[in-house]
Design an enzyme around this catalytic site. Structure first.
Site, PDB file in Angstrom:
ATOM      1  N   LYS A 143      62.674  57.945  46.721  1.00 49.45           N
ATOM      2  CA  LYS A 143      61.932  57.022  47.485  1.00 49.45           C
ATOM      3  C   LYS A 143      61.089  57.661  48.524  1.00 49.45           C
ATOM      4  O   LYS A 143      61.463  58.784  48.846  1.00 49.45           O
ATOM      5  CB  LYS A 143      62.432  55.404  48.283  1.00 49.45           C
ATOM      6  CG  LYS A 143      63.395  54.936  46.916  1.00 49.45           C
ATOM      7  CD  LYS A 143      63.730  53.052  47.506  1.00 49.45           C
ATOM      8  CE  LYS A 143      63.195  52.830  47.194  1.00 49.45           C
ATOM      9  NZ  LYS A 143      63.170  50.947  47.827  1.00 49.45           N
ATOM     10  N   LYS A 198      68.076  43.822  46.628  1.00 49.80           N
ATOM     11  CA  LYS A 198      68.625  42.774  47.052  1.00 49.80           C
ATOM     12  C   LYS A 198      69.180  41.750  47.634  1.00 49.80           C
ATOM     13  O   LYS A 198      68.647  40.563  46.998  1.00 49.80           O
ATOM     14  CB  LYS A 198      66.776  42.658  48.174  1.00 49.80           C
ATOM     15  CG  LYS A 198      66.106  43.217  48.738  1.00 49.80           C
ATOM     16  CD  LYS A 198      64.967  43.538  49.027  1.00 49.80           C
ATOM     17  CE  LYS A 198      63.926  44.591  49.175  1.00 49.80           C
ATOM     18  NZ  LYS A 198      62.748  44.082  49.476  1.00 49.80           N
ATOM     19  N   ARG A 243      84.415  23.652  44.511  1.00 50.18           N
ATOM     20  CA  ARG A 243      83.797  24.600  45.290  1.00 50.18           C
ATOM     21  C   ARG A 243      83.198  26.341  45.002  1.00 50.18           C
ATOM     22  O   ARG A 243      81.776  26.309  45.078  1.00 50.18           O
ATOM     23  CB  ARG A 243      83.564  24.260  46.227  1.00 50.18           C
ATOM     24  CG  ARG A 243      82.812  25.151  47.351  1.00 50.18           C
ATOM     25  CD  ARG A 243      81.618  24.819  47.459  1.00 50.18           C
ATOM     26  NE  ARG A 243      81.292  23.600  46.968  1.00 50.18           N
ATOM     27  CZ  ARG A 243      80.545  22.971  46.457  1.00 50.18           C
ATOM     28  NH1 ARG A 243      79.301  23.383  46.535  1.00 50.18           N
ATOM     29  NH2 ARG A 243      80.467  21.797  47.193  1.00 50.18           N
ATOM     30  N   ASP A 300      54.186  52.018  45.569  1.00 49.89           N
ATOM     31  CA  ASP A 300      54.673  51.218  46.854  1.00 49.89           C
ATOM     32  C   ASP A 300      53.120  50.983  47.668  1.00 49.89           C
ATOM     33  O   ASP A 300      52.571  51.261  48.097  1.00 49.89           O
ATOM     34  CB  ASP A 300      55.763  52.171  47.435  1.00 49.89           C
ATOM     35  CG  ASP A 300      55.837  51.452  48.523  1.00 49.89           C
ATOM     36  OD1 ASP A 300      56.466  50.367  48.622  1.00 49.89           O
ATOM     37  OD2 ASP A 300      56.068  51.853  49.980  1.00 49.89           O
ATOM     38  N   GLU A 355      59.067  57.060  44.037  1.00 49.34           N
ATOM     39  CA  GLU A 355      58.209  56.103  44.694  1.00 49.34           C
ATOM     40  C   GLU A 355      56.755  57.313  45.447  1.00 49.34           C
ATOM     41  O   GLU A 355      56.924  57.860  45.991  1.00 49.34           O
ATOM     42  CB  GLU A 355      58.445  55.086  45.991  1.00 49.34           C
ATOM     43  CG  GLU A 355      57.845  54.369  46.438  1.00 49.34           C
ATOM     44  CD  GLU A 355      58.547  53.787  47.958  1.00 49.34           C
ATOM     45  OE1 GLU A 355      59.431  53.242  47.977  1.00 49.34           O
ATOM     46  OE2 GLU A 355      58.726  54.404  49.287  1.00 49.34           O
TER      47      GLU A 355
END
Length: 283
Positions: free
Chosen positions: A166, A134, A99, A220, A199
């Protein structure tokens, strides 16, 4: 900081701890300790195979006496019925590693398959598809490796290998110029050589970022029309990345604007695993 190999070893330690615990009592109670056997990994869905090298680490970590024979390598296009590899040795070990290995192989192959699909949409263009942060906690190294296997490129691995200023950094720092100058001062004082990306949200910010002297601009949530104008304005002075809600359907529109990179969170954050199974071989 831990190396990639150490992070993968830590991940496998945790994976076995949560799955095997103090023992696979089903296997321990039904299979004799000296029973030997063979299992093979059978692909059940078309896609790109990824995770074979990590699967070897899974088997080696749990039981170094297991013998793995590889027929299909990472990065290959596979179809239902293909046999990627066989593993021979203690049946108890085969059943207890099954597994953990499958979870890794299925997820990595799903990511590689998804990435290949996105990169194929950009065929003939200079644009490369990028992953993001992410990722599944603890599995980032494997997921980013799967993106590479699928033909994509890695953005930064984490918060440590690139300066990415950012919108929140800009707002807290008091503007792009202040943020970039502070970043350059920090890098100099700490003896670090990291690329700086900013950004931007509009034309004024593009101009300010260019004037501040950086390596890459991230557009962005720009539309393709605004992206084309931005690429013309930047005119090759720095690398250009598009980001924000770009899908498989809109990907090529952005690539045709002339950007160098398009970052896509969907490569890793919501991918479907590639179907496969690890079945006993009865010769």
């Amino acid at each position: 900081m831990e190396t990639t190999d150490q992070l993968i070893d830590d991940l496998l330690t945790l994976a076995f701890a949560e799955d095997v615990g103090d023992g696979d009592h089903t296997t321990l109670s039904t299979i004799p300790a000296d029973e030997q056997g063979k299992q093979r990994l059978i692909v059940k869905e078309e896609g790109i195979l990824a995770g074979v090298d990590i699967a070897r680490k899974v088997f080696e970590k749990f039981d170094p006496s297991l013998k793995m024979t590889v027929f299909i390598k990472d990065g290959a296009h596979v179809k239902p019925g293909d046999i990627a590899f066989e593993v021979e040795g203690s049946v108890r070990s085969l059943l207890q590693t099954e597994r953990v290995m499958l979870n890794i192989m299925q997820r990595m192959s799903g990511i590689a398959t998804q990435t290949a699909k996105y990169q194929a949409r950009l065929e003939g263009l200079k644009t490369k598809v990028l992953d993001t942060r992410k990722t599944t906690p603890g599995m980032r190294m494997l997921e980013k490796e799967a993106v590479r296997i699928g033909g994509g490129c890695n953005h930064r691995i984490g918060l440590f290998d690139m300066i990415l200023i950012k919108d929140n950094h800009i707002d807290f720092a008091g503007g792009i110029t202040q943020a970039v100058n502070a970043a350059k001062k920090y890098l100099a004082e700490n003896g670090k050589d990291l690329k700086i990306e900013v950004e931007v949200r509009n034309t004024d910010e593009i101009n300010e970022a260019l004037k501040a002297g950086i390596d890459r601009i991230m557009l962005d949530n720009f539309t393709p029309e605004r992206t084309r104008e931005a690429v013309k304005l930047i005119n090759g002075q720095v690398e250009v990345e598009s980001s924000g809600g770009i899908t498989l359907d809109t990907l090529r529109d952005y690539g045709e604007c002339g950007v160098d990179f398009i970052s896509v969170g969907a490569l890793t954050h919501s991918v479907k695993g590639l179907d496969m199974s690890f079945k006993a071989v009865n010769d």
